[in-house]
Design a protein around this motif. Structure first.
Motif, PDB file in Angstrom:
ATOM      1  N   TYR A  26       9.541  12.394  40.377  1.00 38.25           N
ATOM      2  CA  TYR A  26       9.361  11.496  41.516  1.00 38.25           C
ATOM      3  C   TYR A  26       9.207  10.045  41.079  1.00 38.25           C
ATOM      4  N   SER A  27       8.541   9.856  39.932  1.00 36.77           N
ATOM      5  CA  SER A  27       8.260   8.493  39.479  1.00 36.77           C
ATOM      6  C   SER A  27       8.269   8.468  37.959  1.00 36.77           C
ATOM      7  N   LEU A  28       8.748   7.377  37.386  1.00 40.40           N
ATOM      8  CA  LEU A  28       8.668   7.135  35.946  1.00 40.40           C
ATOM      9  C   LEU A  28       8.203   5.691  35.774  1.00 40.40           C
ATOM     10  N   LEU A  29       6.887   5.533  35.634  1.00 36.43           N
ATOM     11  CA  LEU A  29       6.281   4.202  35.613  1.00 36.43           C
ATOM     12  C   LEU A  29       6.232   3.659  34.192  1.00 36.43           C
ATOM     13  N   ASP A  30       6.787   2.456  34.024  1.00 40.96           N
ATOM     14  CA  ASP A  30       6.662   1.716  32.771  1.00 40.96           C
ATOM     15  C   ASP A  30       5.310   1.006  32.823  1.00 40.96           C
ATOM     16  N   LYS A  31       4.326   1.512  32.110  1.00 41.90           N
ATOM     17  CA  LYS A  31       2.961   1.000  32.199  1.00 41.90           C
ATOM     18  C   LYS A  31       2.838  -0.406  31.606  1.00 41.90           C
ATOM     19  N   GLU A  32       3.771  -0.791  30.754  1.00 39.98           N
ATOM     20  CA  GLU A  32       3.699  -2.117  30.138  1.00 39.98           C
ATOM     21  C   GLU A  32       4.166  -3.208  31.089  1.00 39.98           C
ATOM     22  N   THR A  33       5.075  -2.883  31.999  1.00 33.36           N
ATOM     23  CA  THR A  33       5.587  -3.886  32.946  1.00 33.36           C
ATOM     24  C   THR A  33       5.130  -3.629  34.381  1.00 33.36           C
ATOM     25  N   GLY A  34       4.630  -2.423  34.648  1.00 31.30           N
ATOM     26  CA  GLY A  34       4.236  -2.078  36.008  1.00 31.30           C
ATOM     27  C   GLY A  34       5.406  -1.707  36.899  1.00 31.30           C
TER      28      GLY A  34
ATOM     29  N   SER B  30       5.886   6.867  22.548  1.00 35.21           N
ATOM     30  CA  SER B  30       7.304   6.773  22.906  1.00 35.21           C
ATOM     31  C   SER B  30       7.506   6.004  24.205  1.00 35.21           C
ATOM     32  N   ARG B  31       8.583   5.248  24.251  1.00 36.27           N
ATOM     33  CA  ARG B  31       9.015   4.604  25.496  1.00 36.27           C
ATOM     34  C   ARG B  31      10.142   5.393  26.154  1.00 36.27           C
ATOM     35  N   GLN B  32      10.361   6.602  25.666  1.00 40.02           N
ATOM     36  CA  GLN B  32      11.378   7.473  26.224  1.00 40.02           C
ATOM     37  C   GLN B  32      10.736   8.789  26.668  1.00 40.02           C
ATOM     38  N   LEU B  33      11.025   9.185  27.903  1.00 46.66           N
ATOM     39  CA  LEU B  33      10.681  10.519  28.364  1.00 46.66           C
ATOM     40  C   LEU B  33      11.841  11.438  28.007  1.00 46.66           C
TER      41      LEU B  33
ATOM     42  N   ALA C 262      24.756  34.380  26.763  1.00 47.74           N
ATOM     43  CA  ALA C 262      24.657  33.087  26.090  1.00 47.74           C
ATOM     44  C   ALA C 262      23.558  32.223  26.706  1.00 47.74           C
ATOM     45  N   SER C 263      23.200  31.187  25.973  1.00 48.19           N
ATOM     46  CA  SER C 263      22.214  30.211  26.419  1.00 48.19           C
ATOM     47  C   SER C 263      22.731  28.824  26.077  1.00 48.19           C
ATOM     48  N   TRP C 264      22.628  27.898  27.033  1.00 45.69           N
ATOM     49  CA  TRP C 264      23.000  26.509  26.780  1.00 45.69           C
ATOM     50  C   TRP C 264      21.756  25.646  26.912  1.00 45.69           C
ATOM     51  N   ASP C 265      21.628  24.681  26.015  1.00 44.50           N
ATOM     52  CA  ASP C 265      20.508  23.754  26.138  1.00 44.50           C
ATOM     53  C   ASP C 265      20.925  22.384  25.630  1.00 44.50           C
ATOM     54  N   TRP C 266      20.172  21.384  26.045  1.00 45.72           N
ATOM     55  CA  TRP C 266      20.428  20.005  25.633  1.00 45.72           C
ATOM     56  C   TRP C 266      19.167  19.185  25.878  1.00 45.72           C
ATOM     57  N   LEU C 267      19.165  17.970  25.397  1.00 44.40           N
ATOM     58  CA  LEU C 267      18.034  17.069  25.572  1.00 44.40           C
ATOM     59  C   LEU C 267      18.498  15.799  26.262  1.00 44.40           C
ATOM     60  N   GLU C 268      17.742  15.365  27.240  1.00 44.64           N
ATOM     61  CA  GLU C 268      17.999  14.111  27.946  1.00 44.64           C
ATOM     62  C   GLU C 268      16.860  13.142  27.677  1.00 44.64           C
ATOM     63  N   SER C 269      17.153  11.848  27.736  1.00 42.23           N
ATOM     64  CA  SER C 269      16.112  10.825  27.595  1.00 42.23           C
ATOM     65  C   SER C 269      16.203   9.851  28.760  1.00 42.23           C
ATOM     66  N   TYR C 270      15.044   9.386  29.202  1.00 41.94           N
ATOM     67  CA  TYR C 270      14.926   8.418  30.292  1.00 41.94           C
ATOM     68  C   TYR C 270      13.924   7.354  29.856  1.00 41.94           C
ATOM     69  N   GLY C 271      14.353   6.092  29.923  1.00 41.26           N
ATOM     70  CA  GLY C 271      13.442   5.039  29.516  1.00 41.26           C
ATOM     71  C   GLY C 271      13.921   3.666  29.934  1.00 41.26           C
ATOM     72  N   PRO C 272      13.091   2.642  29.686  1.00 41.54           N
ATOM     73  CA  PRO C 272      13.437   1.288  30.102  1.00 41.54           C
ATOM     74  C   PRO C 272      14.523   0.672  29.242  1.00 41.54           C
TER      75      PRO C 272
ATOM     76  N   GLU D  41       0.533   6.187  26.445  1.00 40.14           N
ATOM     77  CA  GLU D  41       0.061   4.824  26.678  1.00 40.14           C
ATOM     78  C   GLU D  41       1.153   3.912  27.233  1.00 40.14           C
ATOM     79  N   ARG D  42       2.406   4.391  27.269  1.00 33.18           N
ATOM     80  CA  ARG D  42       3.506   3.529  27.698  1.00 33.18           C
ATOM     81  C   ARG D  42       4.179   3.969  28.999  1.00 33.18           C
ATOM     82  N   LEU D  43       4.276   5.266  29.227  1.00 31.84           N
ATOM     83  CA  LEU D  43       4.988   5.779  30.398  1.00 31.84           C
ATOM     84  C   LEU D  43       4.130   6.789  31.147  1.00 31.84           C
ATOM     85  N   ARG D  44       4.328   6.861  32.453  1.00 29.75           N
ATOM     86  CA  ARG D  44       3.694   7.891  33.273  1.00 29.75           C
ATOM     87  C   ARG D  44       4.768   8.546  34.130  1.00 29.75           C
TER      88      ARG D  44
END
Length: 626
Positions: free
Chosen positions: A97-105, A185-188, A334-344, A82-85
């Motif tokens: 390609y796009s990370l739209l904040d649906k609350e602000t447009g 969430s407001r974070q992808l 071996a295997s390497w992994d991590w988590l990233e976040s993207y948000g307003p 409901e918050r991000l697309r």
């Protein structure tokens, strides 16, 4: 709960065109180097000397695009709550390609209004905008304009994850991207995993490159007081993170700044009102970088070239090492992994743009996920990273299926289906059964696989045909055996005359006169191959024979790179009026390379006047790796 849906993007797009069938024995530009290694910290210096690629083999170059754009439909996948697309392009390297904040447009990333390839990636074709996922070696990944597998997979708490995965061919590494948008969430979140299924260590390079809109008041912040600056001088120099450095619109030239991050890693770009995008990650993704094109004529020209009609952009980036000139060692198995976040981000503008740097950092960091939350989310995601994906939403290449069949390896969570095997892989499936490759000399040869396992199979197969020797030569070249490669290509043309081996012999030849001769033999046998003609004409000029260059160029239209070559030939023959006529008539070189100065060099040799803006791609006044 978030949803995953298929859709299409409709926008003006230039076609990628065919791949170049000539194997890229050499990089189109020298790999970035550092001239002051002895002055650098020991760990940084060690990483700089490790894992560099001299060629993008076994990949082919993607240089068949132009500048004519027509409306096209690009397959896209959308993950939203409901918050991000989030809109992802599975056919183009999984680009966010796009990370739209649906609350602000507002779109939180720079959304390019067109798809226009340009020559910036390891394989040439690259496009600006969004978030690009770079695995391989210094530069934009070989997969940036290539398809990936995609499917919905079960994520933490049963929430859907949009999973993309592929096989990176220059390093022979499988990797996955899991896009996760928890309910409310407001974070992808993006979980990244790279696996080394081999019995040997592999050099690893990873950078997540985020393009964001650049305004006069945009400020970039990262928790650092120092940054490494790298430019065309070839030096890495530690500089203070000052006010001007953090405002990209004040940059006069292209620049790379690698922040010496102190604390949990994050980076953000905020406008004059304190609004923007923040990117954070778990600790493994330690590096952060700012790239700006700068406000020089060349910098502005490049931005218009990459995104016609749009505003300017900058990039905030995150990587495994502190700079993009380094590679890390991924141990065998071996295997390497991590988590990233993207948000307003919405910070107090007076503080975020104030002179108190620690206070500015704190005002922005308050809107980002805390390190403890990221670690918790990371653990939750890891528990589902092996979950089997559902029905394919997009298909990648057949190379992962070929390699996993050869290796007899299982990769939970990232299946490479047998159905992806196609004509490109068939000669190598046959080789697994001891059958040598076959083709007519006038036909385009299949791509050559060059890792040591395929090279051994090529050497062992009992065959003396021209194509086997051609492939052996490429595999030997990739392994650093230049003499053995040349010997194989000579055997190839002895077995049956073919332009493919003659061309490779020309590239391998140190004597420019002999190289030009080999190119003429290649073009005699392959007279209609445009990429070969470009190389052959260029070689005749390098050998000091503009007459032969003019003869080879005669059948080709005076457009693109061929037009520039006509101007160069006229200049070499002393016909300045003829060279000026080419420029006055006007031409465009779609594959002009970042840092290339051929357009301006020829102009200044034939005209005392100022360089017309449409030919000004000069970037060497400041620096920047992109």
């Amino acid at each position: 709960m978030s949803t995953v849906t298929r859709t299409e993007l409709v926008l003006p797009a230039a076609g990628l065109g065919p791949e170049n069938p000539l194997p890229p024995l050499l990089r189109t530009e020298p790999a970035a180097s550092v001239s002051n290694v002895d002055e650098l910290p020991a760990d940084l210096a060690a990483n700089l000397s490790y894992g560099r690629l001299d060629t993008v083999l076994p990949c082919r170059m993607q240089d068949g695009y132009g500048r004519d754009r027509a409306e096209q439909r690009l397959p896209a996948l959308v993950l939203e709550n409901e918050r991000l697309r989030a809109t992802v392009l599975p056919g183009l390297g999984g680009r966010l390609y796009s990370l739209l904040d649906k609350e602000t447009g507002r779109d939180l990333v720079y959304r390019n209004p067109v798809f226009q390839p340009a020559n910036l990636a390891l394989r040439d074709a690259w496009f600006a905008g969004g978030v690009e996922w770079n695995l391989g070696s210094t530069g934009h990944t070989t997969l940036t304009c290539a398809p990936m597998f995609a499917a919905e997979a079960p994520g933490p708490g049963g929430e859907p994850v949009l999973r993309l995965w592929e096989w990176e061919r220059t390093r022979d590494l499988p990797y996955q991207l899991d896009f996760w948008l928890p309910d409310g969430s407001r974070q992808l979140f993006v979980g990244v995993r790279i696996r080394n299924p081999h019995a040997h260590d592999v050099p690893v390079y990873w950078w997540s490159n985020t393009a964001v809109a650049q305004t006069p008041g945009t400020r970039v912040l990262a928790p650092a007081g120092k940054a490494w600056h790298y430019g065309y001088s070839g030096r890495l120099e530690l500089v203070d993170v000052t006010g001007d450095l953090t405002y990209p619109a004040r940059a006069t030239a292209a620049a790379d700044y690698f922040f010496e991050v102190d604390g949990p890693p994050w980076i953000a770009a905020v406008d004059a009102h304190g609004h923007g995008l923040g990117q954070a990650s778990t600790a493994r993704l330690r590096g952060r970088k700012l790239f700006v094109w700068g406000e020089s004529a060349g910098g502005r020209r490049w931005q218009e070239w990459l995104a016609p009609g749009a505003g300017g952009y900058l990039e905030i980036q995150a990587g495994l090492a502190r700079t993009q000139l380094e590679h890390r060692r991924l141990p065998a198995g071996a295997s390497w992994d991590w988590l990233e976040s993207y948000g307003p981000v919405a910070a107090d503008p007076e503080i975020a743009h104030g002179p108190d740097w620690p206070a500015a950092l704190a005002s922005v960091a308050a809107g980002l996920p805390a390190a403890e939350e990221l670690d918790r989310r990371w653990r939750e995601w890891r528990a589902s990273a092996d979950a089997a994906p559902g029905e394919l939403l997009a298909a990648g290449s057949g190379w992962g299926a070929l390699e996993t069949r050869r290796m007899l390896v299982d990769l939970p969570g990232t299946p490479f289906p047998e159905s992806s095997l196609g004509a490109a892989q068939q000669p190598w499936l046959d080789l697994l059964d001891g059958v040598a490759p076959r083709a007519e000399p006038a036909a385009e040869p299949p791509e050559t696989l060059v890792n040591r396992h395929w090279a051994d199979l090529l050497e062992a197969v009992p065959d003396k045909g021209w194509l086997t020797w051609y492939h052996r030569g490429i595999a030997r070249w990739a392994a650093g055996d230049r003499e053995g490669a040349a010997a194989a290509w000579h055997r190839s043309v002895e077995a049956e005359p073919n332009g493919w081996a003659w061309r490779n012999l020309a590239v391998a030849q140190d004597d420019p006169v002999r190289a030009a001769q080999y190119y003429r033999q290649a073009t005699d046998l392959l007279p209609k191959l445009a990429p070969l003609a470009v190389e052959a004409v260029t070689a005749q000029l390098a050998a000091g024979d503009p007459g032969a260059a003019r003869e080879l160029l005669e059948p080709w239209p005076a457009e693109g790179r061929f037009a520039l070559l006509r101007a160069r030939i006229s200049l070499a023959l002393g016909d300045l009026d003829g060279a000026r006529e080419v420029y006055e008539r006007g031409f465009t070189v779609p594959g002009i390379r970042e840092g290339e100065t051929s357009l301006s060099d020829v102009w200044h040799a034939i005209s005392p006047g100022p360089l017309p803006a449409e030919y000004d791609f000069r970037m060497k006044t400041g620096g920047g790796a992109g």
